[in-house]
Design a protein around this motif. Structure first.
Motif, short mmCIF file in Angstrom:
data_model
loop_
_atom_site.label_atom_id
_atom_site.label_comp_id
_atom_site.label_asym_id
_atom_site.label_seq_id
_atom_site.Cartn_x
_atom_site.Cartn_y
_atom_site.Cartn_z
N LEU A 275 17.93 -12.10 0.20
CA LEU A 275 17.94 -10.81 -0.50
C LEU A 275 19.11 -10.86 -1.48
O LEU A 275 20.24 -11.15 -1.09
N ILE A 276 18.82 -10.59 -2.74
CA ILE A 276 19.83 -10.65 -3.78
C ILE A 276 20.01 -9.25 -4.35
O ILE A 276 19.04 -8.60 -4.73
N THR A 277 21.25 -8.79 -4.43
CA THR A 277 21.55 -7.50 -5.04
C THR A 277 22.61 -7.71 -6.11
O THR A 277 23.49 -8.56 -5.97
N HIS A 278 22.48 -6.93 -7.18
CA HIS A 278 23.41 -7.10 -8.29
C HIS A 278 23.46 -5.84 -9.15
O HIS A 278 22.45 -5.16 -9.29
N GLY A 279 24.60 -5.57 -9.72
CA GLY A 279 24.76 -4.49 -10.68
C GLY A 279 24.81 -5.06 -12.09
O GLY A 279 25.48 -6.07 -12.32
N GLU A 280 24.09 -4.43 -13.00
CA GLU A 280 24.05 -4.97 -14.37
C GLU A 280 25.31 -4.69 -15.18
O GLU A 280 25.48 -5.27 -16.24
N ALA B 103 24.46 -10.44 -13.83
CA ALA B 103 23.21 -10.34 -13.07
C ALA B 103 22.32 -11.56 -13.26
O ALA B 103 21.46 -11.85 -12.43
N SER B 104 22.54 -12.31 -14.34
CA SER B 104 21.76 -13.52 -14.55
C SER B 104 21.98 -14.53 -13.42
O SER B 104 21.08 -15.32 -13.10
N GLN B 105 23.14 -14.51 -12.79
CA GLN B 105 23.39 -15.39 -11.65
C GLN B 105 22.43 -15.06 -10.51
O GLN B 105 21.86 -15.94 -9.87
N GLY B 106 22.24 -13.77 -10.27
CA GLY B 106 21.29 -13.35 -9.24
C GLY B 106 19.86 -13.69 -9.61
O GLY B 106 19.07 -14.12 -8.76
N MET B 107 19.52 -13.51 -10.87
CA MET B 107 18.16 -13.82 -11.32
C MET B 107 17.86 -15.31 -11.17
O MET B 107 16.76 -15.70 -10.78
N MET B 108 18.85 -16.16 -11.47
CA MET B 108 18.64 -17.60 -11.30
C MET B 108 18.39 -17.94 -9.83
O MET B 108 17.49 -18.73 -9.52
N ALA B 109 19.16 -17.35 -8.94
CA ALA B 109 18.98 -17.62 -7.51
C ALA B 109 17.62 -17.10 -7.04
O ALA B 109 16.91 -17.78 -6.28
N PHE B 110 17.24 -15.92 -7.49
CA PHE B 110 15.95 -15.34 -7.12
C PHE B 110 14.81 -16.25 -7.57
O PHE B 110 13.92 -16.59 -6.79
N ASN B 111 14.84 -16.64 -8.83
CA ASN B 111 13.78 -17.51 -9.35
C ASN B 111 13.75 -18.86 -8.65
O ASN B 111 12.68 -19.39 -8.35
N PHE C 171 25.53 -18.35 -8.54
CA PHE C 171 24.49 -19.36 -8.31
C PHE C 171 24.87 -20.68 -8.99
O PHE C 171 24.77 -21.73 -8.41
N ASN C 172 25.30 -20.60 -10.23
CA ASN C 172 25.66 -21.79 -10.99
C ASN C 172 27.11 -21.61 -11.45
O ASN C 172 27.39 -20.84 -12.37
N THR C 173 28.02 -22.34 -10.80
CA THR C 173 29.43 -22.14 -11.10
C THR C 173 29.80 -22.54 -12.52
O THR C 173 30.70 -21.95 -13.12
N GLU C 174 29.10 -23.53 -13.08
CA GLU C 174 29.42 -23.94 -14.45
C GLU C 174 29.08 -22.83 -15.44
O GLU C 174 29.88 -22.50 -16.31
N SER C 175 27.89 -22.26 -15.33
CA SER C 175 27.54 -21.19 -16.27
C SER C 175 28.38 -19.94 -16.00
O SER C 175 28.80 -19.27 -16.94
N GLN C 176 28.67 -19.65 -14.74
CA GLN C 176 29.48 -18.49 -14.42
C GLN C 176 30.88 -18.64 -14.99
O GLN C 176 31.47 -17.67 -15.47
N TYR C 177 31.41 -19.84 -14.96
CA TYR C 177 32.76 -20.07 -15.49
C TYR C 177 32.85 -19.65 -16.95
O TYR C 177 33.85 -19.07 -17.37
N LEU C 178 31.79 -19.89 -17.70
CA LEU C 178 31.82 -19.59 -19.14
C LEU C 178 31.30 -18.21 -19.51
O LEU C 178 31.52 -17.76 -20.63
N GLU C 179 30.61 -17.54 -18.59
CA GLU C 179 30.04 -16.24 -18.96
C GLU C 179 30.79 -15.05 -18.39
O GLU C 179 30.43 -13.91 -18.65
N THR C 180 31.86 -15.28 -17.64
CA THR C 180 32.62 -14.17 -17.08
C THR C 180 33.50 -13.51 -18.13
O THR C 180 33.90 -14.16 -19.10
N GLU C 181 33.83 -12.26 -17.92
CA GLU C 181 34.74 -11.57 -18.84
C GLU C 181 36.18 -11.72 -18.39
O GLU C 181 37.09 -11.31 -19.08
N GLU C 182 36.40 -12.29 -17.23
CA GLU C 182 37.74 -12.38 -16.67
C GLU C 182 38.06 -13.81 -16.27
O GLU C 182 37.78 -14.22 -15.15
#
Length: 130
Positions: free
Chosen positions: A58-63, A70-78, A7-18
């Motif tokens: 419809l948003i699906t995600h594994g925790e 999963a916070s990316q999905g929650m941001m899109a949902f909200n 949902f947010n590429t900037e936050s995803q860039y910093l929160e990924t494990e890979e």
């Protein structure tokens, strides 16, 4: 339908494990203003276009998905719900990026096809247009 989506590429860039995937997919960090590939990637982040959203989602995600949290999905949902866009979210607390456990996969399929029936069948189109 958004499965384990960003949902947010900037936050995803910093929160990924890979970081390898983030650098490969996005072209590099968002703060590198001299990198046109990265700048184009981050300029097109879905969160920057929420004001144009109008399609049910419809948003699906594994925790256990640590590549795209999963916070990316929650941001899109909200964001969708706050905009009045019909949205549903299905979270699997015991799955990763892929929904692999048989009972979870059955639930995923049922929810997915119910969503398609609800929004793509002709009677659904009449509800959306009225």
């Amino acid at each position: 339908m958004a499965h384990a989506g960003i949902f947010n590429t900037e936050s995803q860039y910093l929160e990924t494990e890979e970081m390898w995937f983030a650098n490969w997919d996005l072209g590099g960090p968002f703060w590198d203003k001299s990198n046109p590939v990265a700048q184009r990637s981050f300029a097109n982040s879905p969160h920057k276009f929420v004001d144009r959203w109008n399609t049910p989602i419809l948003i699906t995600h594994g925790e256990y998905d640590f590549r795209i949290l999963a916070s990316q999905g929650m941001m899109a949902f909200n964001a969708a719900r706050l905009r009045g866009v019909p949205a549903e979210m299905l979270v699997f607390p015991d799955e990763n990026h892929w929904i692999l456990k048989p009972q979870n996969a059955i639930l995923w399929q049922r929810v997915f096809f119910r969503w398609l029936d609800r929004w793509l069948k002709p009677e659904a189109q009449q509800q959306v247009n009225s």
